[in-house]
Design a protein around this motif. Sequence first.
Motif: not given
Length: 311
Positions: A109-116
């Motif tokens: 499972v790759l989890v991506i997202g911007v900081n915060g």
Amino acid sequence: MAEGKKGFFGRLVEGLTKTRNNIVSGIDSIFSGFSAIDDDFYEEIEETLIMGDLGIQTTMSIVEDLRNKVKEQHIKDPEQCKEILIESIKKQMDLGENAYDFEQRKSVVLVIGVNGVGKTTSVGKLAGQLKDSGHKVILAAADTFRAAAIEQLTEWADRAGVDIIAQQEGSDPAAVIYDAVAAAKSRKADVLICDTAGRLHNKKNLMEELKKINRIIDREYSDAYRETLVVLDGTTGQNALAQAKQFMEVADITGIILTKLDGTAKGGIAVAIQAELGIPVKYIGIGEKIDDLQKFNAEDFVNALFHVQKQ
């Protein structure tokens, strides 16, 4: 389990209070304030839904559906429209069965997202829940450029009681994934969850990094099931939708984790994301505790939003 679900539904009802005040009180006043169903009635509903962050496209579909049902069923009383509206919103969010196949198979499972946005926290919570349900989980600390991301994930790994593979801050994320895949294979892990970077302001670099990571997984762990989740902050409303669209350009997104729904009047964005992008919201977060991240259920969400009592 039923008690836990009930508890979460109660917290969801509570967590969506601001959104409910924003959307539902407006809707209720329209239904009680109009004596006839006319263009002004529909315009008021449109405006209220758009202000509640359901988005223009989704709102238009919902109102169009409402118009058709009113015509078909020869409805004259505005009050009778509420149930139809609720069902129409649920329909917008129904993408068939929300797939959680990765839980039942050997997977990455790759989890991506911007900081915060609560990405690393979501990874930790997901790991804890999978571990509690009997899965062997390994975490990969591949968000190597954000200060303290590795330490934060290590804390979550300790709390969840799962293994973590990490290198030094600033090291090559793909190298971390390579090590993590080797560990997942040798330790016979069920799920490898990778906390990856999300530097959207430099999309080209992000795209190259994700390509490199994916190449390693394809080569070294080709039989693993793949899931790519993007974490979005529910408090940012339409901006979360825009972010999801940008991430879709650089990665094959299979689901959304929507966080911080307990502190926002913009919870309607969950409807917009699922309806407009065709990507299921798979998890929602309504608090800081490990069990405050739960699988998304459209029926429960809309019932909580409109404070409909479950049968």
